[in-house]
Motif scaffolding. Sequence first.
Motif, PDB file in Angstrom:
ATOM      1  N   PHE A 273       0.836  -1.198   0.000  1.00 17.58           N
ATOM      2  CA  PHE A 273       0.000   0.000   0.000  1.00 17.58           C
ATOM      3  C   PHE A 273       0.873   1.252   0.000  1.00 17.58           C
ATOM      4  N   ALA A 274       1.913   1.259   0.834  1.00 16.54           N
ATOM      5  CA  ALA A 274       2.814   2.407   0.902  1.00 16.54           C
ATOM      6  C   ALA A 274       3.518   2.643  -0.432  1.00 16.54           C
ATOM      7  N   LEU A 275       3.764   1.574  -1.168  1.00 14.89           N
ATOM      8  CA  LEU A 275       4.398   1.678  -2.492  1.00 14.89           C
ATOM      9  C   LEU A 275       3.365   1.984  -3.590  1.00 14.89           C
ATOM     10  N   ARG A 276       2.123   2.133  -3.182  1.00 15.06           N
ATOM     11  CA  ARG A 276       1.003   2.403  -4.092  1.00 15.06           C
ATOM     12  C   ARG A 276       0.762   1.256  -5.078  1.00 15.06           C
ATOM     13  N   ALA A 277       1.117   0.048  -4.649  1.00 10.22           N
ATOM     14  CA  ALA A 277       0.912  -1.133  -5.476  1.00 10.22           C
ATOM     15  C   ALA A 277      -0.404  -1.831  -5.143  1.00 10.22           C
ATOM     16  N   MET A 278      -1.068  -1.383  -4.079  1.00  8.03           N
ATOM     17  CA  MET A 278      -2.307  -2.018  -3.650  1.00  8.03           C
ATOM     18  C   MET A 278      -3.159  -0.979  -2.935  1.00  8.03           C
ATOM     19  N   GLY A 279      -4.469  -1.092  -3.119  1.00  6.01           N
ATOM     20  CA  GLY A 279      -5.383  -0.158  -2.471  1.00  6.01           C
ATOM     21  C   GLY A 279      -5.630  -0.517  -1.014  1.00  6.01           C
ATOM     22  N   GLY A 280      -6.029   0.472  -0.244  1.00 11.06           N
ATOM     23  CA  GLY A 280      -6.285   0.268   1.171  1.00 11.06           C
ATOM     24  C   GLY A 280      -7.423  -0.697   1.441  1.00 11.06           C
ATOM     25  N   GLY A 281      -8.488  -0.622   0.653  1.00  3.29           N
ATOM     26  CA  GLY A 281      -9.610  -1.540   0.828  1.00  3.29           C
ATOM     27  C   GLY A 281      -9.210  -2.984   0.549  1.00  3.29           C
ATOM     28  N   ASP A 282      -8.341  -3.157  -0.449  1.00  2.00           N
ATOM     29  CA  ASP A 282      -7.846  -4.501  -0.772  1.00  2.00           C
ATOM     30  C   ASP A 282      -7.009  -5.060   0.379  1.00  2.00           C
ATOM     31  N   VAL A 283      -6.171  -4.201   0.971  1.00  2.00           N
ATOM     32  CA  VAL A 283      -5.343  -4.610   2.111  1.00  2.00           C
ATOM     33  C   VAL A 283      -6.241  -5.070   3.258  1.00  2.00           C
ATOM     34  N   LYS A 284      -7.258  -4.270   3.565  1.00  2.00           N
ATOM     35  CA  LYS A 284      -8.145  -4.602   4.679  1.00  2.00           C
ATOM     36  C   LYS A 284      -8.973  -5.850   4.389  1.00  2.00           C
ATOM     37  N   LEU A 285      -9.440  -6.010   3.147  1.00  2.00           N
ATOM     38  CA  LEU A 285     -10.231  -7.191   2.796  1.00  2.00           C
ATOM     39  C   LEU A 285      -9.399  -8.465   2.926  1.00  2.00           C
ATOM     40  N   LEU A 286      -8.202  -8.448   2.394  1.00  2.00           N
ATOM     41  CA  LEU A 286      -7.357  -9.642   2.452  1.00  2.00           C
ATOM     42  C   LEU A 286      -6.942  -9.953   3.892  1.00  2.00           C
ATOM     43  N   THR A 287      -6.684  -8.919   4.684  1.00  2.74           N
ATOM     44  CA  THR A 287      -6.348  -9.129   6.097  1.00  2.74           C
ATOM     45  C   THR A 287      -7.543  -9.720   6.850  1.00  2.74           C
ATOM     46  N   ALA A 288      -8.740  -9.208   6.580  1.00  2.27           N
ATOM     47  CA  ALA A 288      -9.945  -9.745   7.228  1.00  2.27           C
ATOM     48  C   ALA A 288     -10.160 -11.206   6.836  1.00  2.27           C
ATOM     49  N   LEU A 289      -9.909 -11.539   5.567  1.00  2.00           N
ATOM     50  CA  LEU A 289     -10.050 -12.932   5.133  1.00  2.00           C
ATOM     51  C   LEU A 289      -9.029 -13.837   5.809  1.00  2.00           C
ATOM     52  N   ALA A 290      -7.855 -13.291   6.106  1.00  6.86           N
ATOM     53  CA  ALA A 290      -6.827 -14.089   6.785  1.00  6.86           C
ATOM     54  C   ALA A 290      -7.296 -14.544   8.167  1.00  6.86           C
ATOM     55  N   LEU A 291      -8.243 -13.836   8.734  1.00 11.40           N
ATOM     56  CA  LEU A 291      -8.799 -14.254  10.026  1.00 11.40           C
ATOM     57  C   LEU A 291      -9.709 -15.477   9.881  1.00 11.40           C
ATOM     58  N   TRP A 292     -10.277 -15.684   8.727  1.00 15.49           N
ATOM     59  CA  TRP A 292     -11.234 -16.763   8.486  1.00 15.49           C
ATOM     60  C   TRP A 292     -10.589 -18.036   7.944  1.00 15.49           C
ATOM     61  N   ILE A 293      -9.621 -17.892   7.083  1.00 15.71           N
ATOM     62  CA  ILE A 293      -9.106 -19.002   6.279  1.00 15.71           C
ATOM     63  C   ILE A 293      -7.843 -19.578   6.920  1.00 15.71           C
ATOM     64  N   PRO A 294      -7.799 -20.891   7.185  1.00 11.55           N
ATOM     65  CA  PRO A 294      -6.589 -21.513   7.732  1.00 11.55           C
ATOM     66  C   PRO A 294      -5.383 -21.275   6.816  1.00 11.55           C
ATOM     67  N   PRO A 295      -4.172 -21.231   7.376  1.00 17.33           N
ATOM     68  CA  PRO A 295      -2.981 -20.846   6.606  1.00 17.33           C
ATOM     69  C   PRO A 295      -2.757 -21.605   5.303  1.00 17.33           C
ATOM     70  N   THR A 296      -2.912 -22.921   5.300  1.00 17.28           N
ATOM     71  CA  THR A 296      -2.676 -23.658   4.051  1.00 17.28           C
ATOM     72  C   THR A 296      -3.718 -23.298   2.994  1.00 17.28           C
ATOM     73  N   GLN A 297      -4.949 -23.108   3.426  1.00 16.62           N
ATOM     74  CA  GLN A 297      -5.987 -22.703   2.487  1.00 16.62           C
ATOM     75  C   GLN A 297      -5.806 -21.245   2.072  1.00 16.62           C
ATOM     76  N   PHE A 298      -5.229 -20.433   2.953  1.00 15.11           N
ATOM     77  CA  PHE A 298      -4.962 -19.037   2.618  1.00 15.11           C
ATOM     78  C   PHE A 298      -3.936 -18.949   1.493  1.00 15.11           C
ATOM     79  N   LEU A 299      -2.978 -19.862   1.481  1.00 17.25           N
ATOM     80  CA  LEU A 299      -2.021 -19.898   0.370  1.00 17.25           C
ATOM     81  C   LEU A 299      -2.731 -20.187  -0.948  1.00 17.25           C
ATOM     82  N   THR A 300      -3.704 -21.087  -0.916  1.00 19.07           N
ATOM     83  CA  THR A 300      -4.504 -21.364  -2.112  1.00 19.07           C
ATOM     84  C   THR A 300      -5.249 -20.109  -2.542  1.00 19.07           C
ATOM     85  N   LEU A 301      -5.823 -19.398  -1.577  1.00 14.27           N
ATOM     86  CA  LEU A 301      -6.512 -18.141  -1.876  1.00 14.27           C
ATOM     87  C   LEU A 301      -5.561 -17.172  -2.570  1.00 14.27           C
TER      88      LEU A 301
END
Length: 164
Positions: free
Chosen positions: A76-104
């Motif tokens: 985000f700081a490098l302007r390579a990703m939007g803030g909403g995308d950062v927050k969405l992916l971080t929120a999903l990381a709370l739901w999805i187990p690590p191995t499945q998160f890699l698939t995501l």
Amino acid sequence: MDDASIQYGLLAALAIALLVAAFTDIRSRQIANWLNAAIALGAPLFWWASGLALWPGVAIQLGVAVACFAVLAVLFALRAMGGGDVKLLTALALWIPPTQFLTLLIVMALVGGVLTIVFGAWHVARRQRDRLAVPYGVAIAIGGLWVLAANYLPAAHAAGGNLG
């Protein structure tokens, strides 16, 4: 109502939230904070319904989310990703187990690459000079929906998927 029903209800709500995120990102190139917050705040209910232990289960989910946020904050700081995308992916990381998160992440990257090519070609064809804006929330949502379908639908579970 049993825990499995609550779990599937929460997963259905997550799927709907991912669809809303994708459509709002297409429409306005933004993902609302309230939507990301709702996704993140739903995770502890899902942990409870799934019977996830505080240690190491919840601790691992929180660790993956913190690591995800740290890496994505740099993007985000490098302007390579939007803030909403950062927050969405971080929120999903709370739901999805690590191995499945890699698939995501893999599905998201592949879909994101295709989206970038399609939107880039459209951008060039229309001879636009402004900065290309790719609705990457669509790729994140598709990656999330892919993991949910592959791991949590009853047919997937019967074929060897797991529920948490």
